[in-house]
Design a protein around this motif. Structure first.
Motif, PDB file in Angstrom:
ATOM      1  N   ILE A 265      15.923   3.944  -4.772  1.00  0.00           N
ATOM      2  CA  ILE A 265      16.148   4.876  -3.596  1.00  0.00           C
ATOM      3  C   ILE A 265      16.592   6.214  -3.732  1.00  0.00           C
ATOM      4  O   ILE A 265      17.473   6.583  -4.426  1.00  0.00           O
ATOM      5  N   ILE A 266      15.461   6.863  -3.091  1.00  0.00           N
ATOM      6  CA  ILE A 266      15.563   8.579  -3.156  1.00  0.00           C
ATOM      7  C   ILE A 266      16.335   9.097  -2.536  1.00  0.00           C
ATOM      8  O   ILE A 266      16.604  10.101  -2.452  1.00  0.00           O
TER       9      ILE A 266
ATOM     10  N   THR B 166      21.212  -3.388  -2.079  1.00  0.00           N
ATOM     11  CA  THR B 166      21.038  -4.444  -3.033  1.00  0.00           C
ATOM     12  C   THR B 166      19.809  -5.005  -3.028  1.00  0.00           C
ATOM     13  O   THR B 166      19.275  -5.473  -4.238  1.00  0.00           O
ATOM     14  N   SER B 167      19.247  -5.102  -1.971  1.00  0.00           N
ATOM     15  CA  SER B 167      17.813  -5.973  -1.883  1.00  0.00           C
ATOM     16  C   SER B 167      16.736  -5.121  -2.523  1.00  0.00           C
ATOM     17  O   SER B 167      16.065  -5.700  -3.511  1.00  0.00           O
ATOM     18  N   PHE B 168      16.504  -4.131  -2.262  1.00  0.00           N
ATOM     19  CA  PHE B 168      15.552  -3.135  -2.562  1.00  0.00           C
ATOM     20  C   PHE B 168      15.758  -2.478  -3.933  1.00  0.00           C
ATOM     21  O   PHE B 168      14.883  -2.350  -4.820  1.00  0.00           O
ATOM     22  N   GLY B 169      16.929  -1.898  -3.971  1.00  0.00           N
ATOM     23  CA  GLY B 169      17.429  -1.168  -5.252  1.00  0.00           C
ATOM     24  C   GLY B 169      17.893  -2.048  -6.463  1.00  0.00           C
ATOM     25  O   GLY B 169      17.336  -1.690  -7.474  1.00  0.00           O
ATOM     26  N   GLY B 170      18.540  -3.314  -6.038  1.00  0.00           N
ATOM     27  CA  GLY B 170      18.878  -4.125  -6.963  1.00  0.00           C
ATOM     28  C   GLY B 170      18.091  -5.372  -7.369  1.00  0.00           C
ATOM     29  O   GLY B 170      17.422  -5.340  -8.575  1.00  0.00           O
ATOM     30  N   VAL B 171      17.736  -6.310  -6.494  1.00  0.00           N
ATOM     31  CA  VAL B 171      17.070  -7.206  -6.823  1.00  0.00           C
ATOM     32  C   VAL B 171      15.439  -6.909  -6.956  1.00  0.00           C
ATOM     33  O   VAL B 171      14.799  -7.059  -8.163  1.00  0.00           O
TER      34      VAL B 171
ATOM     35  N   ALA C 227       0.826  -1.287   0.000  1.00  0.00           N
ATOM     36  CA  ALA C 227       0.187   0.125  -0.050  1.00  0.00           C
ATOM     37  C   ALA C 227       0.766   1.097   0.185  1.00  0.00           C
ATOM     38  O   ALA C 227       0.289   2.350  -0.344  1.00  0.00           O
ATOM     39  N   ALA C 228       1.891   1.268   0.186  1.00  0.00           N
ATOM     40  CA  ALA C 228       2.982   2.184   0.211  1.00  0.00           C
ATOM     41  C   ALA C 228       3.522   2.502  -0.799  1.00  0.00           C
ATOM     42  O   ALA C 228       4.119   1.782  -1.728  1.00  0.00           O
ATOM     43  N   ASP C 229       3.638   4.080  -1.143  1.00  0.00           N
ATOM     44  CA  ASP C 229       4.086   4.674  -2.223  1.00  0.00           C
ATOM     45  C   ASP C 229       5.552   4.924  -1.956  1.00  0.00           C
ATOM     46  O   ASP C 229       6.649   4.796  -2.997  1.00  0.00           O
ATOM     47  N   ALA C 230       6.151   4.980  -0.775  1.00  0.00           N
ATOM     48  CA  ALA C 230       7.488   4.993  -0.212  1.00  0.00           C
ATOM     49  C   ALA C 230       7.719   4.295   1.148  1.00  0.00           C
ATOM     50  O   ALA C 230       6.732   4.260   1.748  1.00  0.00           O
ATOM     51  N   VAL C 231       8.680   3.744   1.337  1.00  0.00           N
ATOM     52  CA  VAL C 231       8.985   2.963   2.362  1.00  0.00           C
ATOM     53  C   VAL C 231      10.441   3.586   3.190  1.00  0.00           C
ATOM     54  O   VAL C 231      11.511   3.690   2.409  1.00  0.00           O
ATOM     55  N   ALA C 232      10.401   4.097   4.192  1.00  0.00           N
ATOM     56  CA  ALA C 232      11.375   4.843   4.873  1.00  0.00           C
ATOM     57  C   ALA C 232      12.193   3.579   6.118  1.00  0.00           C
ATOM     58  O   ALA C 232      11.336   3.341   6.969  1.00  0.00           O
ATOM     59  N   PHE C 233      13.287   3.055   5.897  1.00  0.00           N
ATOM     60  CA  PHE C 233      13.894   2.205   6.867  1.00  0.00           C
ATOM     61  C   PHE C 233      14.730   2.944   7.594  1.00  0.00           C
ATOM     62  O   PHE C 233      15.809   3.442   7.228  1.00  0.00           O
ATOM     63  N   VAL C 234      14.722   2.899   9.146  1.00  0.00           N
ATOM     64  CA  VAL C 234      15.687   3.539  10.085  1.00  0.00           C
ATOM     65  C   VAL C 234      16.221   2.395  10.840  1.00  0.00           C
ATOM     66  O   VAL C 234      15.404   1.764  11.500  1.00  0.00           O
ATOM     67  N   PHE C 235      17.420   2.128  10.730  1.00  0.00           N
ATOM     68  CA  PHE C 235      18.076   1.089  11.432  1.00  0.00           C
ATOM     69  C   PHE C 235      19.457   1.381  11.874  1.00  0.00           C
ATOM     70  O   PHE C 235      20.020   2.203  10.993  1.00  0.00           O
ATOM     71  N   PRO C 236      19.969   0.717  12.683  1.00  0.00           N
ATOM     72  CA  PRO C 236      21.341   0.652  13.186  1.00  0.00           C
ATOM     73  C   PRO C 236      21.975  -0.150  12.174  1.00  0.00           C
ATOM     74  O   PRO C 236      21.695  -1.210  11.748  1.00  0.00           O
TER      75      PRO C 236
ATOM     76  N   ASN D 295      14.158 -15.182 -16.709  1.00  0.00           N
ATOM     77  CA  ASN D 295      14.420 -13.791 -16.469  1.00  0.00           C
ATOM     78  C   ASN D 295      13.618 -13.250 -15.210  1.00  0.00           C
ATOM     79  O   ASN D 295      12.433 -13.628 -15.208  1.00  0.00           O
ATOM     80  N   MET D 296      14.211 -12.469 -14.528  1.00  0.00           N
ATOM     81  CA  MET D 296      13.559 -11.817 -13.230  1.00  0.00           C
ATOM     82  C   MET D 296      12.821 -10.647 -13.517  1.00  0.00           C
ATOM     83  O   MET D 296      13.248  -9.836 -14.400  1.00  0.00           O
ATOM     84  N   ILE D 297      11.584 -10.460 -13.133  1.00  0.00           N
ATOM     85  CA  ILE D 297      10.583  -9.276 -13.496  1.00  0.00           C
ATOM     86  C   ILE D 297      10.436  -8.686 -12.269  1.00  0.00           C
ATOM     87  O   ILE D 297       9.885  -9.352 -11.357  1.00  0.00           O
ATOM     88  N   GLN D 298      10.817  -7.601 -12.012  1.00  0.00           N
ATOM     89  CA  GLN D 298      10.526  -6.925 -10.930  1.00  0.00           C
ATOM     90  C   GLN D 298       9.102  -6.208 -11.022  1.00  0.00           C
ATOM     91  O   GLN D 298       8.554  -5.659 -11.827  1.00  0.00           O
ATOM     92  N   LEU D 299       8.299  -6.578  -9.644  1.00  0.00           N
ATOM     93  CA  LEU D 299       7.023  -6.244  -9.660  1.00  0.00           C
ATOM     94  C   LEU D 299       6.430  -4.878  -9.050  1.00  0.00           C
ATOM     95  O   LEU D 299       5.464  -4.475  -9.090  1.00  0.00           O
ATOM     96  N   MET D 300       7.275  -4.397  -8.302  1.00  0.00           N
ATOM     97  CA  MET D 300       7.200  -3.020  -7.816  1.00  0.00           C
ATOM     98  C   MET D 300       8.191  -2.217  -8.055  1.00  0.00           C
ATOM     99  O   MET D 300       8.586  -1.240  -6.943  1.00  0.00           O
ATOM    100  N   PRO D 301       8.573  -1.679  -9.286  1.00  0.00           N
ATOM    101  CA  PRO D 301       9.853  -0.822  -9.419  1.00  0.00           C
ATOM    102  C   PRO D 301       9.211   0.658  -9.149  1.00  0.00           C
ATOM    103  O   PRO D 301      10.124   1.788  -9.043  1.00  0.00           O
ATOM    104  N   GLU D 302       7.928   0.894  -8.997  1.00  0.00           N
ATOM    105  CA  GLU D 302       7.595   2.188  -8.880  1.00  0.00           C
ATOM    106  C   GLU D 302       7.721   2.692  -7.407  1.00  0.00           C
ATOM    107  O   GLU D 302       7.897   3.771  -7.241  1.00  0.00           O
ATOM    108  N   LYS D 303       7.939   1.589  -6.500  1.00  0.00           N
ATOM    109  CA  LYS D 303       8.004   2.177  -5.016  1.00  0.00           C
ATOM    110  C   LYS D 303       9.327   2.773  -4.816  1.00  0.00           C
ATOM    111  O   LYS D 303      10.374   2.394  -5.444  1.00  0.00           O
TER     112      LYS D 303
END
Length: 209
Positions: free
Chosen positions: A174-175, A164-169, A87-96, A127-135
Motif C-alpha cells: 500500500i503505497i 487487510t485484504s490487499f496488504g495483509g492477505v 495487467a495493472a502495476d498499481a490499483v487505486a481504489f476510491v470509495f466511501p 502455507n499461504m504464498i502471495q502471487l502478486m506481491p509486486e502490485k
C-alpha cells in the motif's frame, strides 16, 4: 506504469466527497504521460454477486459443459475484472465508508480477485504464498465522521478491510492512503477538511512513477 482506478461511488460530486477525490485524482494523474490509466466504475458494470454460480461454472468448464446464460455472464465479468487487475502495476481504489463498511459493488470487485489460485495459493504444507506481491495499492476514502480515534477505529470496516485484504492477505504494497474524514460531523470545518484532503489526493497522483 499501468494504473487501474476502481471508482466505487455513483453519487454526484456535488453531494458526496469520494467522487470529489476521484475527480481530483484522475485530473492530476492524467497530467503524467508515463501513467496509462484505466478506470473501472463498479456502478457502471453489471457485476453479479459472487455465489454458487461461479463454482458451478468452473466445474462445467473443466468438464467442457455448456454454461447457462447467468453462469456465462458471471464468469465473463469476473474474468474481465481479473484481466484488468492482473495487467495493472498499481490499483487505486476510491470509495466511501457506508454503514461502517465498503459499498456492496466494491465488495463484489474484491470478491472477484480475492481468490486462491489468483492472488494467493497454498503450498503442500498449507502455507499461504502471495502471487502478486509486486502490485501497488492506493486507498482513497471518504467518511463523514471521525473514525481515526482509538475508540472509533475498531468500528471502521472499510479502510481496515481493504488494507487487510490487499496488504495483509494478498501481500501487496500500500503505497499511499488518503482519508478525508469528519466533514459531516463538523460542517463548520467541512470546506477546509475537504480541501486539505483533496490536495493530499493530488499529491498521491503526482507521486506515481
Amino acid at each position: 506504469m499501468n494504473l487501474l482506478v476502481v471508482k466505487a461511488n455513483n453519487r454526484p460530486s456535488t453531494q458526496a466527497t469520494s467522487p470529489k477525490m476521484y475527480d481530483a485524482f484522475i485530473e492530476e494523474v492524467n497530467k503524467n504521460d508515463q501513467v496509462n490509466v484505466t478506470v473501472y466504475d463498479v456502478y457502471e458494470e453489471k457485476m453479479p454477486y459472487l455465489g454458487q454460480e461461479i463454482f458451478d461454472a468452473y466445474v462445467k468448464l473443466e468438464g467442457h459443459e455448456q454454461l447457462t446464460e447467468a453462469e456465462n455472464h458471471l464468469f465473463t465479468e469476473q474474468s474481465k475484472v481479473r484481466e484488468l487487475f492482473e495487467a495493472a502495476d498499481a490499483v487505486a481504489f476510491v470509495f466511501p465508508l457506508w454503514n461502517l463498511t465498503i459499498p456492496a459493488k466494491l465488495q463484489t470487485f474484491v470478491d472477484y480477485v480475492f481468490s486462491a489460485g489468483f492472488t494467493f495459493k497454498y503450498d503442500t504444507e498449507g502455507n499461504m504464498i502471495q502471487l502478486m506481491p509486486e502490485k501497488k495499492i492506493i486507498l482513497l476514502n471518504a467518511r463523514g465522521g471521525v473514525y481515526s480515534t482509538p475508540e472509533m477505529q475498531p468500528m471502521e470496516m472499510a479502510v481496515n478491510y481493504m488494507r487487510t485484504s490487499f496488504g495483509g492477505v494478498m501481500g501487496m504494497e500500500i503505497i499511499n492512503e488518503v482519508i478525508i474524514e469528519g466533514h459531516n460531523q463538523d460542517p463548520s470545518k467541512a470546506e477546509e477538511i475537504i480541501a486539505e484532503g483533496l490536495e493530499k489526493v493530488r499529491e498521491a497522483a503526482r507521486n506515481l512513477k
